[in-house]
Scaffold this active site. Structure first.
Site, PDB file in Angstrom:
ATOM      1  N   SER A 153       0.868  -1.297   0.050  1.00 28.08           N
ATOM      2  CA  SER A 153       0.000  -0.072   0.014  1.00 28.08           C
ATOM      3  C   SER A 153       0.757   1.234   0.070  1.00 28.08           C
ATOM      4  O   SER A 153       0.387   2.320  -0.720  1.00 28.08           O
ATOM      5  CB  SER A 153      -0.991  -0.041   0.902  1.00 28.08           C
ATOM      6  OG  SER A 153      -1.832  -0.930   0.957  1.00 28.08           O
TER       7      SER A 153
ATOM      8  N   ASP B 277     -13.123  -3.216   0.716  1.00 32.53           N
ATOM      9  CA  ASP B 277     -12.883  -4.413   0.150  1.00 32.53           C
ATOM     10  C   ASP B 277     -13.789  -4.929  -0.851  1.00 32.53           C
ATOM     11  O   ASP B 277     -13.605  -5.593  -1.685  1.00 32.53           O
ATOM     12  CB  ASP B 277     -12.790  -5.402   1.480  1.00 32.53           C
ATOM     13  CG  ASP B 277     -11.306  -5.093   2.098  1.00 32.53           C
ATOM     14  OD1 ASP B 277     -10.400  -4.390   1.560  1.00 32.53           O
ATOM     15  OD2 ASP B 277     -11.240  -5.222   3.315  1.00 32.53           O
TER      16      ASP B 277
ATOM     17  N   ASN C 137     -11.873  -1.240   6.410  1.00 36.44           N
ATOM     18  CA  ASN C 137     -10.402  -1.221   6.004  1.00 36.44           C
ATOM     19  C   ASN C 137      -9.891  -0.005   5.788  1.00 36.44           C
ATOM     20  O   ASN C 137      -8.722   0.328   5.315  1.00 36.44           O
ATOM     21  CB  ASN C 137     -10.323  -2.128   4.882  1.00 36.44           C
ATOM     22  CG  ASN C 137     -10.820  -1.515   3.754  1.00 36.44           C
ATOM     23  OD1 ASN C 137     -11.799  -0.670   3.733  1.00 36.44           O
ATOM     24  ND2 ASN C 137     -10.137  -1.564   2.541  1.00 36.44           N
TER      25      ASN C 137
ATOM     26  N   LYS D  97      -9.133  -5.388  11.517  1.00 35.04           N
ATOM     27  CA  LYS D  97     -10.312  -4.742  10.441  1.00 35.04           C
ATOM     28  C   LYS D  97     -11.583  -4.538  11.544  1.00 35.04           C
ATOM     29  O   LYS D  97     -12.412  -3.693  11.549  1.00 35.04           O
ATOM     30  CB  LYS D  97     -10.698  -5.451   9.336  1.00 35.04           C
ATOM     31  CG  LYS D  97      -9.645  -5.182   8.464  1.00 35.04           C
ATOM     32  CD  LYS D  97      -9.922  -5.914   6.988  1.00 35.04           C
ATOM     33  CE  LYS D  97      -8.785  -5.898   6.016  1.00 35.04           C
ATOM     34  NZ  LYS D  97      -9.158  -6.180   4.639  1.00 35.04           N
TER      35      LYS D  97
ATOM     36  N   TYR E  72      -2.152 -13.392  -2.692  1.00 41.01           N
ATOM     37  CA  TYR E  72      -1.109 -13.159  -3.701  1.00 41.01           C
ATOM     38  C   TYR E  72       0.208 -13.464  -3.065  1.00 41.01           C
ATOM     39  O   TYR E  72       0.593 -13.108  -2.092  1.00 41.01           O
ATOM     40  CB  TYR E  72      -1.555 -11.736  -4.288  1.00 41.01           C
ATOM     41  CG  TYR E  72      -1.348 -10.557  -3.127  1.00 41.01           C
ATOM     42  CD1 TYR E  72      -2.609 -10.359  -2.607  1.00 41.01           C
ATOM     43  CD2 TYR E  72      -0.072 -10.077  -3.051  1.00 41.01           C
ATOM     44  CE1 TYR E  72      -2.512  -9.179  -1.637  1.00 41.01           C
ATOM     45  CE2 TYR E  72      -0.023  -8.828  -2.158  1.00 41.01           C
ATOM     46  CZ  TYR E  72      -1.202  -8.505  -1.649  1.00 41.01           C
ATOM     47  OH  TYR E  72      -0.970  -7.438  -0.843  1.00 41.01           O
TER      48      TYR E  72
ATOM     49  N   ALA F 198     -12.670 -11.568   5.028  1.00 37.82           N
ATOM     50  CA  ALA F 198     -12.720 -11.316   3.611  1.00 37.82           C
ATOM     51  C   ALA F 198     -14.032 -12.095   2.870  1.00 37.82           C
ATOM     52  O   ALA F 198     -14.044 -11.461   1.873  1.00 37.82           O
ATOM     53  CB  ALA F 198     -11.198 -11.917   3.140  1.00 37.82           C
TER      54      ALA F 198
ATOM     55  N   ARG G 242     -14.445 -24.849   4.957  1.00 35.07           N
ATOM     56  CA  ARG G 242     -13.979 -26.085   5.560  1.00 35.07           C
ATOM     57  C   ARG G 242     -14.727 -26.646   6.759  1.00 35.07           C
ATOM     58  O   ARG G 242     -14.802 -27.756   6.944  1.00 35.07           O
ATOM     59  CB  ARG G 242     -12.307 -25.991   6.000  1.00 35.07           C
ATOM     60  CG  ARG G 242     -11.725 -27.140   6.644  1.00 35.07           C
ATOM     61  CD  ARG G 242     -10.285 -26.663   7.005  1.00 35.07           C
ATOM     62  NE  ARG G 242     -10.239 -25.677   7.868  1.00 35.07           N
ATOM     63  CZ  ARG G 242      -8.979 -25.015   8.397  1.00 35.07           C
ATOM     64  NH1 ARG G 242      -7.813 -25.784   8.104  1.00 35.07           N
ATOM     65  NH2 ARG G 242      -8.951 -23.857   9.272  1.00 35.07           N
TER      66      ARG G 242
END
Ligand code: ATR
Length: 268
Positions: A16, A103, A88, A67, A216, A128, A148
């Protein structure tokens, strides 16, 4: 001199500062505005934020693990931040702290087209995932959630479906071929795990879908590599980061964000 920052723990790896300082320079604000990284441990976070306005900060991004705390300490919050349960983006204005969440909007802007009328599968049920579910639902997708731990998918789905039409379900065994959009919000792949050993996806079953991986790193993820080989349109977490950062920058400065410059700086 208006200051901006990203608060996280750890935060040293964040793209950022490079991305936002490049944007400020491109907008002609580089001589006045600045954007820095601030590492704040969870027990120091609130006090750190409450000092910021006095130190000249006009806004901040907030990342893992703050957050939820950012939303909780704010005096006001946007509808989307309140509903997602996480912020965020903070704005310091006239002695008050406002919380926002870019987000969800960032994910939407990173998609190649509108998700309206498409079936979207969100993998994961954490913060997220909640932003992705909200964003996709607001944009008119039918949203399905796999996790999961299935009970957590059920709980997240039910909680959000109480506020907005999701049009989907919590799915224990989703069929990959049934979805036009697949979004991985789990941490699978972050430490080199094989996504196909942990997620309900097969490398052989991708088609002309949109596949988003919030994870990422320096190289494209194993998930996105396989999706691309299968003919999918892929979107990585860095593109989502660029788009959420652009929306935050627009909130703070009121200027249209220079996306190309931000993308280049984030990927440099
Ligand atoms: P965030 O708020 O960033 O989304 P989180 O709340 O810690 O983070 O959520 C992490 C997500 O990754 C969860 O959906 C988690 O699944 P569980 O709810 O079952 O814990 C998922 N996750 C982490 N490791 C995983 C793995 N090895 N396989 C599948 N899912 C995993």
């Amino acid at each position: 001199m208006p200051r901006l920052a990203v608060l996280g723990h750890p935060v040293g790896h964040s793209r950022s500062p490079a991305m936002q300082n490049a944007a400020l320079a491109e907008l002609g604000l580089g001589e006045e505005w600045s954007y820095e990284a601030i590492d704040a441990a969870p027990d120091a976070f609130e006090a750190r934020v409450r000092r910021m306005a006095d130190e000249g900060f006009v806004g901040a991004n907030v990342t893992i693990p703050h957050k939820g705390a950012a939303l909780a300490l704010a005096d006001e919050s946007s509808e989307i931040a309140g509903k997602v349960g996480a912020a965020n983006t903070l704005v310091f204005e006239r002695g008050s702290i406002r919380a926002d969440n870019t987000d969800a909007g960032g994910l939407l802007r990173a998609l190649p087209g509108s998700p309206r009328g498409r079936r979207a599968l969100v993998l994961g049920a954490g913060g997220a995932a909640r932003a992705a579910i909200w964003g996709l639902a607001q944009a008119g997708a039918a949203v399905y959630v796999w996790n999961r731990t299935p009970a957590r998918a059920d709980a997240t789905y039910a909680e959000i479906a109480a506020h907005i039409e999701l049009g989907g379900a919590a799915e224990e065994s989703p069929r990959q071929e049934d979805y036009g959009i697949v979004v991985n919000t789990t941490s699978v792949g972050l430490h080199g795990e094989d996504p196909f050993a942990h997620l309900p996806l097969s490398p052989a079953k991708f088609a002309d879908q949109v596949v988003v991986d919030m994870v990422y790193g320096k190289e494209p993820s194993a998930l996105l590599n396989a999706a691309e080989r299968g003919g999918a349109h892929t979107v990585d977490g860095l593109e989502v980061l660029v788009q959420q950062g652009a929306l935050s920058l627009e909130i703070w400065t009121g200027c249209e964000a220079p996306i190309e410059v931000m993308r280049a700086a984030a990927r440099a």
